[in-house]
Structure formats: C-alpha cells, structure tokens
Design an enzyme around this catalytic site. Structure first.
Site, mmCIF file in Angstrom:
data_model
loop_
_atom_site.group_PDB
_atom_site.id
_atom_site.type_symbol
_atom_site.label_atom_id
_atom_site.label_comp_id
_atom_site.label_asym_id
_atom_site.label_seq_id
_atom_site.Cartn_x
_atom_site.Cartn_y
_atom_site.Cartn_z
ATOM 1 C CG ASP A 31 -2.077 0.900 1.137
ATOM 2 O OD1 ASP A 31 -2.307 1.446 0.037
ATOM 3 O OD2 ASP A 31 -2.774 1.090 2.144
ATOM 4 N N GLY A 34 0.091 5.531 -4.198
ATOM 5 C CA GLY A 34 -0.527 6.813 -4.529
ATOM 6 C C GLY A 34 0.043 7.933 -3.669
ATOM 7 N NE ARG A 35 -1.642 6.555 1.458
ATOM 8 C CZ ARG A 35 -1.834 5.646 2.396
ATOM 9 N NH1 ARG A 35 -1.684 5.969 3.674
ATOM 10 N NH2 ARG A 35 -2.179 4.417 2.071
ATOM 11 N NE ARG A 44 -4.237 7.069 -7.116
ATOM 12 C CZ ARG A 44 -4.135 6.707 -5.831
ATOM 13 N NH1 ARG A 44 -3.852 7.607 -4.915
ATOM 14 N NH2 ARG A 44 -4.335 5.465 -5.471
ATOM 15 C CG HIS A 48 -0.098 2.266 -9.191
ATOM 16 N ND1 HIS A 48 -0.301 1.846 -7.896
ATOM 17 C CD2 HIS A 48 -1.201 2.985 -9.529
ATOM 18 C CE1 HIS A 48 -1.482 2.296 -7.472
ATOM 19 N NE2 HIS A 48 -2.032 2.992 -8.439
ATOM 20 C CB SER A 76 -8.537 -5.868 -3.858
ATOM 21 O OG SER A 76 -9.161 -4.618 -4.050
ATOM 22 C CB THR A 77 -12.799 -8.272 -5.929
ATOM 23 O OG1 THR A 77 -12.721 -8.315 -4.503
ATOM 24 C CG2 THR A 77 -12.437 -9.642 -6.451
ATOM 25 C CG LEU A 142 9.878 -16.549 -3.748
ATOM 26 C CD1 LEU A 142 10.051 -16.484 -2.228
ATOM 27 C CD2 LEU A 142 10.076 -15.145 -4.309
ATOM 28 N NE ARG A 195 -2.993 -1.660 4.605
ATOM 29 C CZ ARG A 195 -4.222 -1.795 4.158
ATOM 30 N NH1 ARG A 195 -4.993 -2.728 4.639
ATOM 31 N NH2 ARG A 195 -4.700 -0.982 3.228
HETATM 32 C C1 FPP Z 1 -1.907 0.281 -3.295
HETATM 33 O O1 FPP Z 1 -1.467 1.607 -3.330
HETATM 34 C C2 FPP Z 1 -1.423 -0.434 -4.433
HETATM 35 C C3 FPP Z 1 -2.166 -0.999 -5.425
HETATM 36 C C4 FPP Z 1 -3.630 -0.930 -5.516
HETATM 37 C C5 FPP Z 1 -1.539 -1.679 -6.529
HETATM 38 C C6 FPP Z 1 -0.355 -2.555 -6.180
HETATM 39 C C7 FPP Z 1 0.392 -2.764 -7.399
HETATM 40 C C8 FPP Z 1 1.710 -2.650 -7.512
HETATM 41 C C9 FPP Z 1 2.667 -2.425 -6.430
HETATM 42 C C10 FPP Z 1 2.251 -2.800 -8.852
HETATM 43 C C11 FPP Z 1 3.134 -3.982 -8.970
HETATM 44 C C12 FPP Z 1 2.512 -5.272 -8.992
HETATM 45 C C13 FPP Z 1 2.719 -6.170 -9.954
HETATM 46 C C14 FPP Z 1 2.232 -7.557 -9.797
HETATM 47 C C15 FPP Z 1 3.431 -5.822 -11.180
HETATM 48 P P1 FPP Z 1 -2.564 2.754 -3.335
HETATM 49 O O2 FPP Z 1 -2.799 3.163 -4.741
HETATM 50 O O3 FPP Z 1 -3.783 2.281 -2.617
HETATM 51 O O4 FPP Z 1 -1.844 3.870 -2.548
HETATM 52 P P2 FPP Z 1 -2.538 4.982 -1.642
HETATM 53 O O5 FPP Z 1 -3.268 4.264 -0.547
HETATM 54 O O6 FPP Z 1 -1.401 5.789 -1.141
HETATM 55 O O7 FPP Z 1 -3.463 5.751 -2.526
#
Ligand code: FPP
Length: 251
Positions: A31, A34-35, A44, A48, A76-77, A142, A195
């Site tokens: 998580d 975005g932040r 954002r 990612h 997630s869904t 792994l 987390r």
């Molecule tokens: C949460 O951050 C992250 C996600 C919803 C996407 C996780 C995906 C990746 C790390 C990309 C890499 C994964 C693969 C398999 C290539 P958020 O957007 O909720 O952040 P925020 O809470 O700060 O807004």
C-alpha cells in the site's frame, strides 16, 4: 534477481545478524503507491510503476532471507472501483510487468501462481497469467502468489460452491479440507503479513489463511519498502511469541 545483466542490483548487501526464525510464508499488502507519488507531486501511475520496480528488489531479498512463499496483494476485487484511468494504468503495468519480467523470474527459480478470479480480467491478461503459471510451475526457489482480482470473502464463497458442487457430505467438511479449496490450497498459511503505509486494516486479504499470522504494519510507503525494511519486519517477527491460542512452555 540473480546475476543476469537485466537484474537490477539491490542496494549493497549489508551484513546483518542472522535471524533465528525465518517465516516460511509472508504476505504483503503493498500500500501507499498513490501517497508516495503525491508526496513527490507525481501522477499516481508513477507510484504504481515505482511499486512494480520495488517488487523486483523485494523478491531478490526474500530469496536471500530464505522466505519460501511470498503472497503479494496486487489488485483486489474492490480496486475495479477506482477511476477508469487508474485501473487502465494498472492493467497496462501488469501487462508490461509480465512481458518484461517473466523470463527473468523463470530463470531465477520463481514459481508464479495466481491467487484470485480469472473471470473479469481481459482475455489477454488471463492468457499471460496462464502462460506465466505454466512456464514456471516446476520452479522451487520461491513461490510468488500474485493476488490479482482477489477478494478474501469471495474466495471463501467460491470454495463453498466448489465443495457443494463436488458433492462432499457436510460431516467431511473439515478445516483442512476447506483450506484445500482456497486459491492457496496445499500451501502453508502465512506466518507474517506486512502492510506498508500505515493503515490498520486487513482489506479482505487472506482472511481465512491469516487467522494466526503475525501482522507487521509500517508507515513506509511501498515504493520505499526496501531490503532493510523487510529485515526490520523479520526481526520484529522474531520478537513475537506465537501461541496459536495456547500457551508457550515458559508461560
Ligand atoms: C496500493 O497503493 C497499491 C495498489 C492498488 C496496486 C499494487 C500494485 C503494484 C505495487 C504494482 C506492482 C505489482 C505487480 C504484480 C506488477 P494505493 O494506490 O492504494 O496507494 P494509496 O493508498 O497511497 O493511494
């Protein structure tokens, strides 16, 4: 990972005291992308992208520490409810990641598994995931479970449906039988769930499997969660006294 020219070097290996116990199975809620981006005044999507880049380092570190199974929460869904442009950016990133990383992961002994529903994803992504799972199925350095289009409650509902469809009589439905019908069937439960970015919730991630997992929550955003941060999580795991509802012999 590994030593191919494509592999990014992780930050210099710092010698650290050995860990008495290494969790076999670690789950990560990645998580804070975005932040992380917002703090840097970036879109954002850049967060990612940096998150995906970071995954390579963490995979390498996980192998070095001797973790056997890593389950990452990639989509997630509920993430389908994000703005269309963000969902599209994430899907493009997953395509790009599979195209660019698959051979490298395969070469480095990573076995990829999908944890989640296939239905709902584009056919091209489904195809890529199936190919990746097939290509890496005999690897054993792994296991990387990618929780993608995953929701814990719906995983449980699917398991119940599959058990009923299989005609299993109620008295034969035990905890261990039920576990085999989950996407992680046959694997040990996670010992540790990490987390990043500080939120104190489980967000529908492995609700059945993590019943006795230790949780480690760090304020560090996922793109900044490096090998040293993973080591801190493992150290903290070593300090925990796991009791599984009972008592330890010294208590
Ligand atoms: C949460 O951050 C992250 C996600 C919803 C996407 C996780 C995906 C990746 C790390 C990309 C890499 C994964 C693969 C398999 C290539 P958020 O957007 O909720 O952040 P925020 O809470 O700060 O807004």
């Amino acid at each position: 990972m590994g030593n191919s020219k494509n592999a990014l070097k992780s930050p210099e290996k710092i010698s650290r005291p050995a860990l008495a116990t290494v969790p076999r199975h670690v789950g990560i809620i990645m998580d804070g992308n975005g932040r992380w981006a917002k703090a840097k005044k970036l879109p954002r999507t850049m967060g990612h992208r940096q998150g995906a880049e970071n995954l390579r380092h963490i995979l390498e570190a996980a192998v070095d520490f001797g973790i056997e199974i890593l389950t990452i929460y990639a989509f997630s869904t509920e993430n389908w409810n994000r703005p269309k442009s963000e969902v599209k950016g994430l899907m493009n990133l997953f395509h790009y990641y599979f195209d660019r990383e698959l051979d490298e992961l395969a070469k480095n002994g990573v076995q990829l598994r999908h944890v989640g529903h296939m239905a709902g994803m584009s056919l091209s992504l489904q195809k890529k995931i199936r190919k990746a799972v097939e290509q890496t199925k005999n690897n054993n350095r792994l296991i990387l479970n990618v929780a993608f289009n995953y929701g814990g409650r719906s995983e449980i509902v699917h398991a119940v449906q599959a058990i009923i469809k299989a005609g299993i009589p109620p008295e034969q439905v035990t905890e261990s039988l039920f576990s085999r019908y989950l996407y992680t069937g046959g694997q040990p439960d996670p010992d540790l769930i990490i987390r990043t970015s500080g939120e104190l919730r489980t967000s529908n991630f492995l609700p059945w499997q993590a019943a006795y997992a230790e949780y480690y929550i760090t304020p560090v955003y996922w793109p900044d969660f490096n090998e040293a941060e993973l080591y801190k999580a493992l150290l903290e795991f070593n300090r925990r006294k796991r009791r599984f509802g009972g008592l330890n012999s010294d208590e």
